[in-house]
Design a protein around this motif. Structure first.
Motif, PDB file in Angstrom:
ATOM      1  N   GLN A 106       0.863  -1.171   0.000  1.00 14.57           N
ATOM      2  CA  GLN A 106       0.000   0.000   0.000  1.00 14.57           C
ATOM      3  C   GLN A 106       0.910   1.234   0.000  1.00 14.57           C
ATOM      4  OE1 GLN A 106      -0.895  -1.300   4.600  1.00 14.57           O
ATOM      5  NE2 GLN A 106      -2.117   0.326   3.787  1.00 14.57           N
ATOM      6  N   GLN A 107       0.327   2.378  -0.326  1.00 17.09           N
ATOM      7  CA  GLN A 107       1.140   3.597  -0.267  1.00 17.09           C
ATOM      8  C   GLN A 107       1.111   4.098   1.175  1.00 17.09           C
ATOM      9  OE1 GLN A 107       0.433   6.379  -3.394  1.00 17.09           O
ATOM     10  NE2 GLN A 107       1.457   8.068  -2.324  1.00 17.09           N
ATOM     11  N   VAL A 108       2.276   4.080   1.822  1.00 16.76           N
ATOM     12  CA  VAL A 108       2.325   4.450   3.243  1.00 16.76           C
ATOM     13  C   VAL A 108       2.686   5.927   3.369  1.00 16.76           C
ATOM     14  CG1 VAL A 108       3.376   3.901   5.469  1.00 16.76           C
ATOM     15  CG2 VAL A 108       3.029   2.084   3.775  1.00 16.76           C
ATOM     16  N   ASP A 109       1.791   6.661   4.001  1.00 19.34           N
ATOM     17  CA  ASP A 109       1.983   8.104   4.175  1.00 19.34           C
ATOM     18  C   ASP A 109       3.100   8.323   5.206  1.00 19.34           C
ATOM     19  OD1 ASP A 109       1.897  10.691   5.048  1.00 19.34           O
ATOM     20  OD2 ASP A 109      -0.279  10.770   5.304  1.00 19.34           O
ATOM     21  N   MET A 110       4.306   8.597   4.711  1.00 20.36           N
ATOM     22  CA  MET A 110       5.463   8.625   5.606  1.00 20.36           C
ATOM     23  C   MET A 110       5.527   9.879   6.477  1.00 20.36           C
ATOM     24  SD  MET A 110       6.936   5.795   5.594  1.00 20.36           S
ATOM     25  CE  MET A 110       8.490   6.066   6.400  1.00 20.36           C
ATOM     26  N   ALA A 111       4.996  11.001   5.973  1.00 23.33           N
ATOM     27  CA  ALA A 111       5.028  12.218   6.808  1.00 23.33           C
ATOM     28  C   ALA A 111       4.258  11.936   8.106  1.00 23.33           C
ATOM     29  CB  ALA A 111       4.440  13.390   6.053  1.00 23.33           C
ATOM     30  N   GLU A 145       2.161  -1.036   5.958  1.00 28.95           N
ATOM     31  CA  GLU A 145       2.259  -0.020   7.014  1.00 28.95           C
ATOM     32  C   GLU A 145       2.585  -0.666   8.367  1.00 28.95           C
ATOM     33  OE1 GLU A 145      -0.721   2.946   7.074  1.00 28.95           O
ATOM     34  OE2 GLU A 145       0.175   3.897   8.831  1.00 28.95           O
ATOM     35  N   SER A 146       1.893  -1.781   8.694  1.00 29.77           N
ATOM     36  CA  SER A 146       2.106  -2.361  10.028  1.00 29.77           C
ATOM     37  C   SER A 146       3.532  -2.897  10.180  1.00 29.77           C
ATOM     38  CB  SER A 146       1.081  -3.446  10.298  1.00 29.77           C
ATOM     39  OG  SER A 146       1.246  -4.477   9.366  1.00 29.77           O
ATOM     40  N   GLU A 147       4.077  -3.469   9.096  1.00 31.66           N
ATOM     41  CA  GLU A 147       5.440  -3.998   9.208  1.00 31.66           C
ATOM     42  C   GLU A 147       6.469  -2.877   9.284  1.00 31.66           C
ATOM     43  OE1 GLU A 147       6.273  -7.127   6.409  1.00 31.66           O
ATOM     44  OE2 GLU A 147       4.564  -8.298   7.110  1.00 31.66           O
ATOM     45  N   LEU A 148       6.194  -1.786   8.542  1.00 35.55           N
ATOM     46  CA  LEU A 148       7.121  -0.657   8.617  1.00 35.55           C
ATOM     47  C   LEU A 148       7.084  -0.039   9.998  1.00 35.55           C
ATOM     48  CD1 LEU A 148       6.526   1.026   5.128  1.00 35.55           C
ATOM     49  CD2 LEU A 148       8.628  -0.082   5.939  1.00 35.55           C
ATOM     50  N   THR A 217      13.526  -7.541  24.888  1.00 39.68           N
ATOM     51  CA  THR A 217      13.285  -8.976  24.720  1.00 39.68           C
ATOM     52  C   THR A 217      14.416  -9.628  23.917  1.00 39.68           C
ATOM     53  OG1 THR A 217      12.155  -8.637  22.630  1.00 39.68           O
ATOM     54  CG2 THR A 217      10.779  -8.634  24.616  1.00 39.68           C
ATOM     55  N   GLY A 218      15.255  -8.810  23.299  1.00 38.20           N
ATOM     56  CA  GLY A 218      16.327  -9.360  22.473  1.00 38.20           C
ATOM     57  C   GLY A 218      15.837  -9.758  21.087  1.00 38.20           C
ATOM     58  N   LEU A 219      14.581  -9.406  20.776  1.00 37.54           N
ATOM     59  CA  LEU A 219      14.020  -9.798  19.475  1.00 37.54           C
ATOM     60  C   LEU A 219      13.792  -8.589  18.561  1.00 37.54           C
ATOM     61  CD1 LEU A 219      11.409 -12.386  20.801  1.00 37.54           C
ATOM     62  CD2 LEU A 219      13.439 -12.896  19.444  1.00 37.54           C
ATOM     63  N   GLY A 220      13.925  -7.396  19.125  1.00 42.67           N
ATOM     64  CA  GLY A 220      13.578  -6.177  18.373  1.00 42.67           C
ATOM     65  C   GLY A 220      14.286  -6.055  17.029  1.00 42.67           C
ATOM     66  N   LEU A 221      15.616  -6.213  17.039  1.00 45.53           N
ATOM     67  CA  LEU A 221      16.346  -5.997  15.787  1.00 45.53           C
ATOM     68  C   LEU A 221      16.154  -7.151  14.796  1.00 45.53           C
ATOM     69  CD1 LEU A 221      19.638  -4.257  16.989  1.00 45.53           C
ATOM     70  CD2 LEU A 221      17.655  -3.222  15.881  1.00 45.53           C
ATOM     71  N   ALA A 222      15.795  -8.348  15.322  1.00 45.34           N
ATOM     72  CA  ALA A 222      15.463  -9.456  14.407  1.00 45.34           C
ATOM     73  C   ALA A 222      14.180  -9.093  13.655  1.00 45.34           C
ATOM     74  CB  ALA A 222      15.279 -10.750  15.189  1.00 45.34           C
ATOM     75  N   ILE A 223      13.220  -8.497  14.381  1.00 46.95           N
ATOM     76  CA  ILE A 223      11.967  -8.063  13.742  1.00 46.95           C
ATOM     77  C   ILE A 223      12.268  -6.970  12.709  1.00 46.95           C
ATOM     78  CG2 ILE A 223       9.770  -6.842  14.180  1.00 46.95           C
ATOM     79  CD1 ILE A 223       9.648  -8.305  16.896  1.00 46.95           C
ATOM     80  N   VAL A 224      13.145  -6.048  13.091  1.00 42.40           N
ATOM     81  CA  VAL A 224      13.508  -4.954  12.174  1.00 42.40           C
ATOM     82  C   VAL A 224      14.084  -5.543  10.878  1.00 42.40           C
ATOM     83  CG1 VAL A 224      15.079  -2.991  11.828  1.00 42.40           C
ATOM     84  CG2 VAL A 224      13.978  -3.321  14.055  1.00 42.40           C
ATOM     85  N   LYS A 225      15.048  -6.448  11.038  1.00 39.95           N
ATOM     86  CA  LYS A 225      15.730  -7.007   9.866  1.00 39.95           C
ATOM     87  C   LYS A 225      14.749  -7.696   8.920  1.00 39.95           C
ATOM     88  CE  LYS A 225      19.030 -10.428   8.552  1.00 39.95           C
ATOM     89  NZ  LYS A 225      19.736 -11.593   9.028  1.00 39.95           N
ATOM     90  N   HIS A 226      13.857  -8.529   9.500  1.00 38.22           N
ATOM     91  CA  HIS A 226      12.911  -9.270   8.654  1.00 38.22           C
ATOM     92  C   HIS A 226      11.903  -8.341   7.993  1.00 38.22           C
ATOM     93  CE1 HIS A 226      14.115 -13.394   9.148  1.00 38.22           C
ATOM     94  NE2 HIS A 226      14.444 -13.080  10.394  1.00 38.22           N
ATOM     95  N   SER A 227      11.383  -7.364   8.760  1.00 38.44           N
ATOM     96  CA  SER A 227      10.407  -6.446   8.163  1.00 38.44           C
ATOM     97  C   SER A 227      11.062  -5.660   7.029  1.00 38.44           C
ATOM     98  CB  SER A 227       9.888  -5.416   9.168  1.00 38.44           C
ATOM     99  OG  SER A 227       9.534  -6.021  10.357  1.00 38.44           O
ATOM    100  N   LEU A 228      12.306  -5.231   7.254  1.00 35.98           N
ATOM    101  CA  LEU A 228      12.969  -4.439   6.218  1.00 35.98           C
ATOM    102  C   LEU A 228      13.263  -5.280   4.985  1.00 35.98           C
ATOM    103  CD1 LEU A 228      15.430  -2.128   8.191  1.00 35.98           C
ATOM    104  CD2 LEU A 228      13.170  -1.591   7.288  1.00 35.98           C
ATOM    105  N   SER A 229      13.695  -6.535   5.200  1.00 35.20           N
ATOM    106  CA  SER A 229      14.046  -7.331   4.020  1.00 35.20           C
ATOM    107  C   SER A 229      12.805  -7.612   3.174  1.00 35.20           C
ATOM    108  CB  SER A 229      14.794  -8.603   4.396  1.00 35.20           C
ATOM    109  OG  SER A 229      13.905  -9.517   4.953  1.00 35.20           O
ATOM    110  N   ARG A 230      11.628  -7.601   3.803  1.00 33.69           N
ATOM    111  CA  ARG A 230      10.397  -7.772   3.007  1.00 33.69           C
ATOM    112  C   ARG A 230      10.131  -6.534   2.152  1.00 33.69           C
ATOM    113  NH1 ARG A 230       6.351 -12.068   4.959  1.00 33.69           N
ATOM    114  NH2 ARG A 230       4.879 -10.532   5.711  1.00 33.69           N
ATOM    115  N   HIS A 231      10.856  -5.458   2.425  1.00 31.47           N
ATOM    116  CA  HIS A 231      10.715  -4.235   1.620  1.00 31.47           C
ATOM    117  C   HIS A 231      11.985  -3.984   0.804  1.00 31.47           C
ATOM    118  CE1 HIS A 231       7.608  -3.751   4.694  1.00 31.47           C
ATOM    119  NE2 HIS A 231       6.992  -2.960   3.829  1.00 31.47           N
ATOM    120  N   GLN A 232      12.783  -5.023   0.630  1.00 30.17           N
ATOM    121  CA  GLN A 232      14.084  -4.941  -0.053  1.00 30.17           C
ATOM    122  C   GLN A 232      14.953  -3.842   0.555  1.00 30.17           C
ATOM    123  OE1 GLN A 232      11.154  -4.890  -2.273  1.00 30.17           O
ATOM    124  NE2 GLN A 232      11.355  -7.101  -1.954  1.00 30.17           N
TER     125      GLN A 232
END
Ligand code: ADP
Length: 259
Positions: A106-111, A145-148, A217-232
């Motif tokens: 979807q087009q995510v309104d970044m502002a 939007e939710s993953e970003l 929790t020690g999982l935050g950056l793992a979530i970041v990495k996976h969410s970002l890779s889904r957006h190349q």
């Protein structure tokens, strides 16, 4: 070069001839190992708060405690169950990002999203830090939007959690036809370079006690990495111990719209 795992099967033997099947199972073996480690890690992470929690339950059952101590124990028990809830919530987020197919772009309104992240940072900081926002260019991102939100909000909350009071946190949003970047720069405790390559591994922390005290929790950056890779997109981490860190999510131009 020699680190391959092979499986050998004797399929047939006849008239002095062997038929052997050789399979390279390195990948399967590695995945099995990762799965075992992960289950062990999850069990360990949940066992600690659970042990503390059941210890308090026993204490409350066995000894007569005054109302004030009872309140104190209940508060500590609440903190442990909150901790378990955060771990389970992060595990569910991670597993949905890993196993479900990516939702339709979807087009995510970044502002609006970046402004929300700034307000989140202010709420989390509760006046202990200076929160700044730098923005350059106009445009939006194509994606979920939710993953970003879950990726970028993790970077923001880490900056707040690992920056002592009095420090500053800058949210940077830059967009151009060449691509886009969302970065969070802090003047916090920083990270020794030797840890940087492992930070996005599940449950990897530089300082376990500090992460736990900060509610991690020690999982935050793992979530970041996976969410970002889904957006190349990629995550770039630069840091100096004692000076601060910069976590930058970089999106390719194919993800940028409305420039
Ligand atoms: P946690 O829940 O422990 O914060 P994360 O996966 O979000 O887990 O981060 C992994 C580790 O990376 C943290 O435990 C911490 O050691 C380090 N880290 C993350 N962000 C920062 C930061 N902004 N400043 C310093 N260290 C950080």
């Amino acid at each position: 070069y020699f680190e391959r795992v092979l499986s050998l099967y004797l399929i047939a033997y006849a008239e002095n001839h062997w038929l052997l099947q050789v399979k390279d199972i390195t990948q399967t073996d590695r995945l099995d190992g990762m799965r075992r480690d992960f289950v062990a890690n999850v069990s360990h992470e949940l066992r600690t708060p659970l042990t503390v929690l059941s210890g308090f339950v026993e204490t409350l059952q066995e000894i007569d405690v005054d109302t004030e101590s009872r309140q104190h124990y209940l508060q500590l028990m609440g903190e442990q169950s909150q901790r378990m809830q955060s771990i389970v919530q992060d595990l569910l987020t991670l597993s949905s990002i890993e196993s479900a197919p990516p939702p339709e772009d979807q087009q995510v309104d970044m502002a609006t999203l970046v402004d929300k992240l700034r307000r989140d940072a202010e709420a989390l900081s509760a006046g202990r830090h200076r929160i700044l926002l730098e923005s350059e260019g106009q445009g939006d991102l194509l994606g979920s939007e939710s993953e970003l939100v879950s990726a970028l909000a993790n970077l923001v909350s880490n900056a707040v959690r690992y920056t002592p009071a009095g420090g500053s946190i800058t949210l940077i949003w830059k967009i151009s036809a060449a691509g886009a970047e969302f970065a969070v720069q802090d003047t916090g405790i920083g990270i020794d370079p030797k840890h940087i390559p492992r930070l996005t591994e599940r449950f990897y922390r530089v300082d376990r006690g500090r992460s736990r005290d900060a509610g991690g929790t020690g999982l935050g950056l793992a979530i970041v990495k996976h969410s970002l890779s889904r957006h190349q997109a990629t995550l770039e981490i630069t840091s100096k111990p004692g000076e601060g860190s910069r976590f930058a999510a970089k999106f390719p131009s194919s993800r940028v719209t409305g420039v």
